[in-house]
Design a protein around this motif. Structure first.
Motif, PDB file in Angstrom:
ATOM      1  N   ASP A 179       0.840  -1.195   0.000  1.00  0.00           N
ATOM      2  CA  ASP A 179       0.000   0.000   0.000  1.00  0.00           C
ATOM      3  C   ASP A 179       0.879   1.251   0.000  1.00  0.00           C
ATOM      4  O   ASP A 179       1.559   1.549   0.986  1.00  0.00           O
ATOM      5  CB  ASP A 179      -0.864  -0.088   1.269  1.00  0.00           C
ATOM      6  CG  ASP A 179      -1.841   1.045   1.460  1.00  0.00           C
ATOM      7  OD1 ASP A 179      -1.476   2.198   1.216  1.00  0.00           O
ATOM      8  OD2 ASP A 179      -2.972   0.766   1.914  1.00  0.00           O
ATOM      9  N   ASP A 181      -0.295   4.386  -0.763  1.00  0.00           N
ATOM     10  CA  ASP A 181      -1.099   5.577  -0.440  1.00  0.00           C
ATOM     11  C   ASP A 181      -0.409   6.253   0.749  1.00  0.00           C
ATOM     12  O   ASP A 181       0.192   5.577   1.585  1.00  0.00           O
ATOM     13  CB  ASP A 181      -2.497   5.092  -0.043  1.00  0.00           C
ATOM     14  CG  ASP A 181      -3.524   6.186   0.159  1.00  0.00           C
ATOM     15  OD1 ASP A 181      -4.453   6.259  -0.648  1.00  0.00           O
ATOM     16  OD2 ASP A 181      -3.417   6.945   1.156  1.00  0.00           O
ATOM     17  N   HIS A 183      -1.630   7.403   3.284  1.00  0.00           N
ATOM     18  CA  HIS A 183      -2.272   7.033   4.552  1.00  0.00           C
ATOM     19  C   HIS A 183      -2.059   5.542   4.871  1.00  0.00           C
ATOM     20  O   HIS A 183      -1.851   4.732   3.969  1.00  0.00           O
ATOM     21  CB  HIS A 183      -3.778   7.328   4.476  1.00  0.00           C
ATOM     22  CG  HIS A 183      -4.108   8.782   4.278  1.00  0.00           C
ATOM     23  ND1 HIS A 183      -4.368   9.316   3.036  1.00  0.00           N
ATOM     24  CD2 HIS A 183      -4.208   9.796   5.175  1.00  0.00           C
ATOM     25  CE1 HIS A 183      -4.623  10.618   3.164  1.00  0.00           C
ATOM     26  NE2 HIS A 183      -4.520  10.942   4.451  1.00  0.00           N
ATOM     27  N   PHE A 203       3.209   1.727   3.351  1.00  0.00           N
ATOM     28  CA  PHE A 203       4.150   2.837   3.445  1.00  0.00           C
ATOM     29  C   PHE A 203       3.279   4.068   3.656  1.00  0.00           C
ATOM     30  O   PHE A 203       2.313   4.264   2.914  1.00  0.00           O
ATOM     31  CB  PHE A 203       4.959   2.971   2.158  1.00  0.00           C
ATOM     32  CG  PHE A 203       5.800   1.747   1.867  1.00  0.00           C
ATOM     33  CD1 PHE A 203       7.137   1.720   2.208  1.00  0.00           C
ATOM     34  CD2 PHE A 203       5.226   0.623   1.282  1.00  0.00           C
ATOM     35  CE1 PHE A 203       7.913   0.590   1.954  1.00  0.00           C
ATOM     36  CE2 PHE A 203       5.996  -0.515   1.038  1.00  0.00           C
ATOM     37  CZ  PHE A 203       7.339  -0.534   1.377  1.00  0.00           C
TER      38      PHE A 203
HETATM   39 CA    CA Z   1      -0.066   3.481   2.729  1.00  0.00          CA
END
Ligand code: CA
Ligand code: TV1
Ligand code: ZN
Length: 380
Positions: A179, A181, A183, A203
């Motif tokens: 991931d 993104d 967030h 991340f």
């Molecule tokens: Ca992420």
């Protein structure tokens, strides 16, 4: 005369439904489903559709949605009336059922349809991989990683990623979720907290008191119980070093990659520093691992940058990233919205002055060190 052709014996599928973009979260809300229109217009203008199998995604059924989500939550989503007026950060709603109807997750017209279309595209993509009919399946309308079993969160209502991974688990013993993104992918992490068949690696920007959702610190590696096989299977943060080791140890049968574009420089919410080149090198890296790959969208709040990144990443999937012109084609619909006419603008073009990198080398090596230690508990 675009010269984009399909490589023999290598299949990419593109799962998309133009009805998704017709939905609106509200005038001031940062999530703009219209960014998918802009993405598709670039992908088509480059002629990339000639190198993939293109599918109009269907809507996920009630049964499919409840393969992860609670029935009372899905029932509520299906029947709740839209809010007369969306709220904003200044006017929050104090009484939220399932966290619906606040400023982040408003009850807009056609919400259930929007959710089913996002879920349907990701499920179709997963099934193409399972049937061995695609090597890479793309669903830019998915990637809604914050949704929980019975709760909406952070612009996400239905966790299409979890639905897709559940499909992949029918065929594959182990699935790796990555991931990028900006967030934390908390909803996917939570869904697979107690299984060792899914490893989640997010991340993200981590600042518990100031940045949503505040979870995903280094110590958050899955419940620490000897009897919980999920322990040590959630690792957060640094790409190539980490993913290389993760793949060696975990040996996934398939990879699910969430490509949230809010980690790009110039994003309205993200405030990170990545160029399209850096963001997409994660996709390139995952492609080279030669494991069936499903690619989702996710966050991304400056539509022109989202479209650039996801179009370039589509080019990587079909293997045409080195032969497409970096100048945005003249006949691209809404071409003027891109402002800068390059597909790959420089940091100066985007920000003027680049942001300072406040990660110290010391901190970065500590992260890698920590992750390597966690990985001792993974795999045979
Ligand atoms: Ca992420
Ligand atoms: C309406 C109008 C909603 C303007 C929301 C930014 C808005 C935000 C808005 C916003 C905004 C968040 C929180 C606050 C927790 C809440 C798709 C105490 C200018 C995957 C989700 C971020 C990211 C949610 C989703 C976050 C994704 N940031 N303006 N809301 N409460 N929510 O901080 O990961 O990209 O910002
Ligand atoms: Zn995000």
């Amino acid at each position: 005369e675009h010269g984009i052709t399909k490589p023999k014996g290598y299949n990419v599928s593109f799962h998309y439904n133009p009805d998704m973009e017709k939905h609106h979260f509200g005038m001031t809300h940062p999530m703009k489903p219209w960014r998918l229109t802009l993405t598709k217009s670039l992908v088509s203008a480059y002629g990339m559709n000639f190198a993939m199998d293109n599918y109009t995604a269907r809507a996920a059924t009630y049964e499919e949605l409840t393969s992860f989500h609670a029935k009372d939550y899905v029932n509520h989503l299906a029947t709740v009336a839209p809010q007369p007026q969306p709220l904003d950060m200044e006017n929050p709603n104090p009484d939220l059922r399932f966290n619906l109807g606040g400023s982040d997750c408003p009850l807009f017209e056609g919400l259930y349809n929007y959710c089913s279309l996002s879920g349907g595209a990701s499920l179709d993509a997963a099934r193409k991989l399972c049937a061995n009919q695609s090597d890479i399946a793309i669903a830019w309308g998915g990637g809604l990683h914050h949704a929980k079993k019975a709760e909406a969160s952070g612009f996400c209502y239905i966790n299409d990623i979890v639905l897709a991974i559940l499909q992949l688990l029918r065929i594959h013993a182990r699935v790796l979720y990555i991931d990028i993104d900006v967030h934390h992918g908390d909803g996917v992490e939570e869904a697979f907290f107690s299984t060792d068949r899914v490893m989640t690696v997010s991340f993200h920007k981590y600042d518990p008191s100031n940045f949503f959702p505040g979870t995903g610190g280094l110590e958050d590696n899955g419940p620490k119980s000897e009897h919980n096989p999920g322990a040590h299977h959630a690792i957060n943060w640094l790409f190539e070093t980490i993913i290389t080791r993760v793949v060696e140890k975990f040996r996934p049968g398939a990879i699910a990659l969430q490509c949230g574009a809010d980690s790009l420089a110039g994003d309205r919410l993200g405030k990170f520093n990545l160029l399209v080149q850096g963001h997409s090198s994660c996709v390139e890296f995952c492609k080279k691992l030669n494991v069936p790959l499903i690619i989702f969208g996710g966050g991304g709040y400056t539509p022109k940058n989202v479209a650039r990144a996801w179009a370039y990443e589509t080019a990587i999937a079909i293997g045409h990233q080195h032969d497409i012109p970096t100048q945005i084609p003249i006949h691209t619909p809404w071409r003027d919205r891109f402002k800068i006419d390059s597909l790959l603008p420089t940091i100066q073009q985007i920000l003027g002055e680049p942001r300072q990198n406040r990660n110290t080398q010391k901190k970065l090596s500590e992260i890698v060190q920590h992750v390597m230690e966690q990985l001792r508990f993974v795999g045979a």
